[in-house]
Design a protein around this motif. Structure first.
Motif, PDB file in Angstrom:
ATOM      1  N   GLY A 410       0.793  -1.227   0.000  1.00 22.07           N
ATOM      2  CA  GLY A 410       0.000   0.000   0.000  1.00 22.07           C
ATOM      3  C   GLY A 410       0.821   1.271   0.000  1.00 22.07           C
ATOM      4  N   GLY A 411       2.103   1.183   0.344  1.00 21.13           N
ATOM      5  CA  GLY A 411       2.947   2.374   0.294  1.00 21.13           C
ATOM      6  C   GLY A 411       3.174   2.833  -1.130  1.00 21.13           C
ATOM      7  N   SER A 412       3.095   1.898  -2.056  1.00 21.92           N
ATOM      8  CA  SER A 412       3.245   2.187  -3.478  1.00 21.92           C
ATOM      9  C   SER A 412       2.272   1.309  -4.247  1.00 21.92           C
ATOM     10  N   LEU A 413       1.715   1.843  -5.323  1.00 21.45           N
ATOM     11  CA  LEU A 413       0.834   1.042  -6.178  1.00 21.45           C
ATOM     12  C   LEU A 413       1.610  -0.008  -6.960  1.00 21.45           C
ATOM     13  N   HIS A 414       2.931   0.154  -6.987  1.00 23.08           N
ATOM     14  CA  HIS A 414       3.740  -0.656  -7.900  1.00 23.08           C
ATOM     15  C   HIS A 414       4.578  -1.715  -7.206  1.00 23.08           C
ATOM     16  N   ASN A 415       4.425  -1.896  -5.901  1.00 18.00           N
ATOM     17  CA  ASN A 415       5.361  -2.755  -5.192  1.00 18.00           C
ATOM     18  C   ASN A 415       4.719  -3.413  -3.975  1.00 18.00           C
ATOM     19  N   ILE A 416       4.952  -4.720  -3.843  1.00 24.28           N
ATOM     20  CA  ILE A 416       4.628  -5.459  -2.618  1.00 24.28           C
ATOM     21  C   ILE A 416       5.930  -6.096  -2.146  1.00 24.28           C
ATOM     22  N   SER A 417       6.327  -5.806  -0.910  1.00 24.24           N
ATOM     23  CA  SER A 417       7.609  -6.301  -0.411  1.00 24.24           C
ATOM     24  C   SER A 417       7.421  -7.209   0.794  1.00 24.24           C
ATOM     25  N   PHE A 418       8.273  -8.224   0.858  1.00 21.41           N
ATOM     26  CA  PHE A 418       8.246  -9.191   1.951  1.00 21.41           C
ATOM     27  C   PHE A 418       9.630  -9.256   2.585  1.00 21.41           C
ATOM     28  N   LEU A 419       9.664  -9.225   3.917  1.00 23.42           N
ATOM     29  CA  LEU A 419      10.909  -9.453   4.637  1.00 23.42           C
ATOM     30  C   LEU A 419      10.937 -10.904   5.082  1.00 23.42           C
ATOM     31  N   ILE A 420      11.987 -11.617   4.671  1.00 19.46           N
ATOM     32  CA  ILE A 420      12.098 -13.047   4.975  1.00 19.46           C
ATOM     33  C   ILE A 420      13.523 -13.346   5.437  1.00 19.46           C
ATOM     34  N   PRO A 421      13.763 -14.492   6.077  1.00 14.72           N
ATOM     35  CA  PRO A 421      15.146 -14.883   6.393  1.00 14.72           C
ATOM     36  C   PRO A 421      15.962 -15.014   5.106  1.00 14.72           C
ATOM     37  N   GLY A 422      17.192 -14.527   5.141  1.00 12.35           N
ATOM     38  CA  GLY A 422      18.038 -14.559   3.948  1.00 12.35           C
ATOM     39  C   GLY A 422      18.195 -15.946   3.358  1.00 12.35           C
ATOM     40  N   LYS A 423      18.177 -16.973   4.208  1.00 10.41           N
ATOM     41  CA  LYS A 423      18.371 -18.350   3.727  1.00 10.41           C
ATOM     42  C   LYS A 423      17.224 -18.818   2.843  1.00 10.41           C
ATOM     43  N   ASN A 424      16.065 -18.136   2.897  1.00  8.79           N
ATOM     44  CA  ASN A 424      14.907 -18.521   2.090  1.00  8.79           C
ATOM     45  C   ASN A 424      14.780 -17.722   0.794  1.00  8.79           C
ATOM     46  N   LYS A 425      15.692 -16.794   0.570  1.00  9.68           N
ATOM     47  CA  LYS A 425      15.557 -15.891  -0.576  1.00  9.68           C
ATOM     48  C   LYS A 425      15.565 -16.632  -1.915  1.00  9.68           C
ATOM     49  N   ASN A 426      16.576 -17.484  -2.141  1.00  9.11           N
ATOM     50  CA  ASN A 426      16.685 -18.164  -3.431  1.00  9.11           C
ATOM     51  C   ASN A 426      15.447 -18.992  -3.742  1.00  9.11           C
ATOM     52  N   GLU A 427      14.947 -19.700  -2.727  1.00  4.62           N
ATOM     53  CA  GLU A 427      13.747 -20.515  -2.927  1.00  4.62           C
ATOM     54  C   GLU A 427      12.557 -19.639  -3.304  1.00  4.62           C
ATOM     55  N   MET A 428      12.426 -18.486  -2.625  1.00  8.58           N
ATOM     56  CA  MET A 428      11.294 -17.612  -2.899  1.00  8.58           C
ATOM     57  C   MET A 428      11.364 -17.049  -4.316  1.00  8.58           C
ATOM     58  N   LEU A 429      12.542 -16.663  -4.776  1.00  8.12           N
ATOM     59  CA  LEU A 429      12.671 -16.156  -6.143  1.00  8.12           C
ATOM     60  C   LEU A 429      12.292 -17.226  -7.160  1.00  8.12           C
ATOM     61  N   GLN A 430      12.686 -18.462  -6.900  1.00  5.13           N
ATOM     62  CA  GLN A 430      12.394 -19.545  -7.832  1.00  5.13           C
ATOM     63  C   GLN A 430      10.903 -19.873  -7.892  1.00  5.13           C
ATOM     64  N   ILE A 431      10.250 -19.922  -6.724  1.00  2.07           N
ATOM     65  CA  ILE A 431       8.824 -20.285  -6.747  1.00  2.07           C
ATOM     66  C   ILE A 431       7.964 -19.151  -7.285  1.00  2.07           C
ATOM     67  N   ILE A 432       8.387 -17.897  -7.098  1.00  2.01           N
ATOM     68  CA  ILE A 432       7.656 -16.771  -7.688  1.00  2.01           C
ATOM     69  C   ILE A 432       7.762 -16.830  -9.198  1.00  2.01           C
ATOM     70  N   ASN A 433       8.930 -17.220  -9.690  1.00  2.69           N
ATOM     71  CA  ASN A 433       9.116 -17.327 -11.129  1.00  2.69           C
ATOM     72  C   ASN A 433       8.107 -18.295 -11.748  1.00  2.69           C
ATOM     73  N   GLU A 434       7.857 -19.368 -11.035  1.00  2.00           N
ATOM     74  CA  GLU A 434       6.919 -20.376 -11.534  1.00  2.00           C
ATOM     75  C   GLU A 434       5.481 -20.026 -11.205  1.00  2.00           C
ATOM     76  N   GLY A 435       5.209 -19.680  -9.937  1.00  2.00           N
ATOM     77  CA  GLY A 435       3.833 -19.466  -9.509  1.00  2.00           C
ATOM     78  C   GLY A 435       3.203 -18.165  -9.944  1.00  2.00           C
ATOM     79  N   VAL A 436       4.018 -17.117 -10.087  1.00  2.00           N
ATOM     80  CA  VAL A 436       3.473 -15.794 -10.455  1.00  2.00           C
ATOM     81  C   VAL A 436       3.714 -15.478 -11.926  1.00  2.00           C
TER      82      VAL A 436
END
Length: 439
Positions: A410-436
């Motif tokens: 809601g701070g920007s119409l163009h961005n949704i941000s998530f804070l996660i543990p750094g160790k989960n970053k690579n997995e999150m990028l990969q699943i977003i690539n497929e799921g989104v």
């Protein structure tokens, strides 16, 4: 007139500098060519400065000698004629004499800035010599004659515009100008640099100052990709982005462009093109005022994030409490990336540990302070992405098993941000690539 900026990898080998000359002379439109230092040079200059600062002059001398050898070899493959090769040798001799002289004088911050400027000064002089050899009419335009920063170390766009306009008017018969990225002068008239964004920042500021037709950023990747190609195997370049979308992606981790490079071009409505020197016919990415297509376009991630939680049932609702918290970060010039609040706590993130101890000490009187290091911010960016219910559903269904520390929505119409543990970053990028993105 357009602006063409070439990064270190684009000029890092003699054959690539030859290719840059081909790109520069391909069209008849007048242009200002902004060059970075040869790849690896700035890193070596930084190491020389660090060794000098630590009093290790022998180690600094070794780095200087190794770098000088590299440049002598570079010249032999860049230029053919003996006369122009000798000119190049004289240029290299002059700059490395300076680097050797500094071994005998006291190190200072001002000297450090002079050291770091040598890379761009050499790359532009050598490129100018090559253009001279192949008989391309041009002018080497020293950035130190027009690029200025103010007392706050921010670019003085008004001064840049005035000085640069006068120079271009003086040399109105020229169609190609070559200048240095990164370097500038400060309010004391000393050699300094633009720090954040470096040569890209120079190009964007020049483009804004002359109201260029386009600002082309030439690098070694074909535009801004929808995901990090170093982590995710299937990515693709995005053809068009708005300035707002590009700024969000750059701020939250897309390495191809620094966020500071967006605002000068946006201010003057100059489109920015991200292009690939190695694949000059690729479309790349165009960044412009507006883009019609809505929805998620790309994801970026920022590492090394520190989450700070301040819990205070006594003070949170007190008038001025948030202001007092923010003043601590302002005092130490530490930007805040994300922030969330509840009735009894504030959670926020920063990406620098430079003043962390002092910040914590000044926050402790406000309540209990908790610190979580090694976090990552993952941001999904797109035009009006927060208004697209189907996209939101896809995002949350895709990442439901990822531990989420904070959400910025809601701070920007163009961005949704998530804070996660750094160790989960690579997995999150990969699943977003497929799921989104369905890739």
């Amino acid at each position: 007139m357009k602006v063409m900026k070439f990064g270190g990898t684009s000029v890092g080998k003699p054959e690539r500098m030859h290719q840059v000359a081909e790109l520069v002379t391909k069209t008849k439109e007048p242009k200002i060519v902004v060059l970075s230092a040869l790849s690896g040079t700035t890193n070596t200059l930084v190491m020389i400065s660090e060794e000098l600062a630590n009093g290790n002059k022998d180690k600094a001398k070794q780095y200087i000698d190794d770098l000088e050898k590299h440049y002598h070899a570079f010249i032999q493959n860049l230029l053919k004629g003996k006369v122009v090769q000798q000119k190049a040798e004289n240029i290299i001799k002059e700059h490395f004499e300076f680097l050797n002289i500094i071994l005998r004088i006291s190190f200072s911050d001002a000297l450090n800035k002079d050291i770091l400027a040598q890379g761009e000064l050499m790359s532009t002089k050598l490129f100018s010599l090559y253009l001279e050899e192949i008989k391309v009419d041009h002018l080497l335009l020293p950035a130190l004659e027009f690029m200025r920063i103010d007392a706050n170390d921010e670019p003085d766009l008004k001064s840049i515009k005035t000085s640069l306009s006068a120079l271009l008017k003086r040399y109105s018969d020229k169609k190609i100008f070559v200048t240095q990225g990164y370097i500038c002068k400060n309010v004391r008239g000393e050699v300094d640099n633009l720090k954040r964004g470096g040569s890209d920042y120079t190009a964007s500021l020049i483009a804004a100052a002359i109201e260029a037709s386009v600002c082309e950023i030439w690098t070694d990747i074909d535009g801004m990709h929808n995901n990090d190609p170093r982590i995710v195997s299937h990515t693709e370049p995005i053809q068009t982005l708005s300035f707002e979308e590009a700024a969000e992606l750059a701020y939250f981790g897309a390495k191809i462009l620094h966020p500071t490079c967006i605002w000068p071009a946006q201010k003057s409505h100059v489109p920015v093109k991200l292009l690939n020197t190695m694949e000059p016919d690729a479309k790349g990415t165009t960044i412009q005022d507006s883009v019609e297509a809505k929805g998620a376009k790309a994801v970026a991630a920022k590492d090394g994030i520190i989450a700070i939680k301040i819990k205070s049932s006594r003070m949170l609702l007190a008038y001025g409490f948030l202001r007092k918290v923010f003043e601590v970060f302002e005092k130490y010039r530490t930007p805040i990336d994300m922030i969330t609040t509840s009735e009894v706590a504030i959670s926020l993130t920063i990406d620098s540990t430079d003043h962390l101890k002092q910040i914590i000490k000044e926050l402790e009187p406000f309540g209990t302070v908790e610190i979580d290091k090694n976090q990552s911010i993952v941001s999904i960016v797109g035009n009006c992405v927060v208004e697209q219910k189907d996209v939101l559903l896809k995002i949350f269904q895709t990442i439901h098993h990822i531990p989420i520390r904070m959400i910025s929505y809601g701070g920007s119409l163009h961005n949704i941000s998530f804070l996660i543990p750094g160790k989960n970053k690579n997995e999150m990028l990969q699943i977003i690539n497929e799921g989104v993105f369905g890739m």
